[in-house]
Write an enzyme that holds these catalytic residues in place. Structure first.
Site, PDB file in Angstrom:
ATOM      1  N   GLU A  24       1.257   0.229  -7.594  1.00 14.19           N
ATOM      2  CA  GLU A  24       0.123   0.180  -6.680  1.00 14.19           C
ATOM      3  C   GLU A  24      -0.373   1.601  -6.446  1.00 14.19           C
ATOM      4  OE1 GLU A  24       0.700  -3.616  -3.801  1.00 14.19           O
ATOM      5  OE2 GLU A  24       2.115  -1.970  -3.445  1.00 14.19           O
ATOM      6  N   GLU A  63       8.914  -9.710  -8.632  1.00 15.05           N
ATOM      7  CA  GLU A  63       7.682  -8.938  -8.798  1.00 15.05           C
ATOM      8  C   GLU A  63       8.027  -7.494  -9.132  1.00 15.05           C
ATOM      9  OE1 GLU A  63       4.503  -9.990  -6.082  1.00 15.05           O
ATOM     10  OE2 GLU A  63       4.023  -7.858  -5.824  1.00 15.05           O
ATOM     11  N   ASP A  73       5.922  -3.880  -9.303  1.00 11.57           N
ATOM     12  CA  ASP A  73       4.624  -3.387  -8.839  1.00 11.57           C
ATOM     13  C   ASP A  73       4.357  -1.926  -9.148  1.00 11.57           C
ATOM     14  OD1 ASP A  73       4.190  -5.810  -7.599  1.00 11.57           O
ATOM     15  OD2 ASP A  73       4.812  -5.125  -5.624  1.00 11.57           O
TER      16      ASP A  73
END
Length: 294
Positions: A111, A107, A109
């Site tokens: 955010e 993953e 990311d």
């Protein structure tokens, strides 16, 4: 900001014929439906004149709304222009990320952690490899991300992952598989975007809860750019490996100007770096020094 970077690139190249700049190619804005489909809370996603809006309100069963790419990708350049939730957005997280589909997932990311009115947004990045994350870095952005669209991008190839904001590198994660540090290279990922309630941790470690009287919380997306090696979810190899622009030699590392931009971010805007958190990591993680995170 993007045009000034390209100007800097030209100046540097003119000063030294051996020098080159490896800023990603200009993304191509395309309609939402070409690359993406809604995934959660369809009735809270509005698409109007090229702008997709998440309209996030309190419903007992609604904790997120979002969309994902139609295809899975093994390497590429992915970007989105986003305008964050304005005003009191504490407890909400606006996310733009890539993720594989299995238990030991990879993953990448972005955010964006909401805030109370007048406080800055926090951008958190993380990298999961083989199901293991815990590589958080956090920065304050040098602009208000609720006032205008800014481009957030991931460049991912066999050699590195680069997180960019308006073409400025925020973070780099190198392929150090030879040192025993797992790198995502054989699990295709889908691209996801979501707005969700995370008031158990997102703002001041969960001390600030979502104020639902301030709903709706609206994040806006445009651009929808994907330039990747599309693959089945079970693929282990990119069929065009070595043939795409983001596969070429100049994208195997940051160039000198990009490293200077990254140091600028580190010096002025970084507020948390797992590499310097000795309470969590008494022994320095292997990748930190090679990624120039310290």
């Amino acid at each position: 900001m993007g045009s000034s970077l390209w100007t800097l690139c030209i100046i540097l190249a003119s000063l030294a014929s051996a020098a080159f700049c490896a800023f990603p190619r200009r993304p191509v804005n395309v309609p939402f439906g070409r690359n993406y489909v809604p995934t959660w809370a369809f009735d809270h996603i509005k698409y109007f004149k090229g702008v997709l809006k998440f309209n996030f309100i309190l419903i007992s069963t609604l904790v997120r709304t979002g969309f994902q790419s139609k295809g899975s990708y093994l390497f590429g350049h992915f970007s989105m222009n986003i305008k964050m939730v304005p005003g009191d957005s504490a407890g909400t997280v606006t996310a733009f990320y890539l993720s594989s589909q299995n238990a030991e997932h990879d993953e990448i990311d972005f955010e964006f952690l909401g805030n109370r009115t007048g406080q800055p947004y926090i951008l958190q990045t993380n990298v999961f490899t083989g199901g293991k994350g815990d590589r958080e870095q956090r920065i304050f952005l040098w602009f208000d991300p609720t006032k205008a669209y800014h481009r957030y991008s991931v460049l991912w190839n066999m050699y590195q992952i680069v997180f960019l904001v308006d073409n400025i590198p925020m973070r780099v994660f190198k392929n150090l598989n030879g040192l025993g540090v797992k790198f995502p290279f054989d699990q295709p990922m889908k691209v996801y975007n979501s707005l969700w309630n995370a008031d158990d941790w997102a703002t001041r470690g969960g001390l600030e809860k979502t104020d639902w009287s301030k709903a709706p919380f609206i994040a806006e997306y445009i651009g929808f750019h994907i330039d990747g090696c599309e693959a089945s979810v079970n693929a282990k190899f990119c069929a065009t490996q070595g043939k795409r622009w983001w596969d070429q030699a100049q994208y195997r590392d940051l160039d000198a100007s990009q490293w200077r931009w990254l140091r600028w971010v580190r010096r002025k805007y970084t507020i948390y770096n797992y590499c310097t958190d000795r309470s969590r990591y008494p022994q320095l993680p292997l990748e930190c020094r090679r990624n120039r995170d310290i």
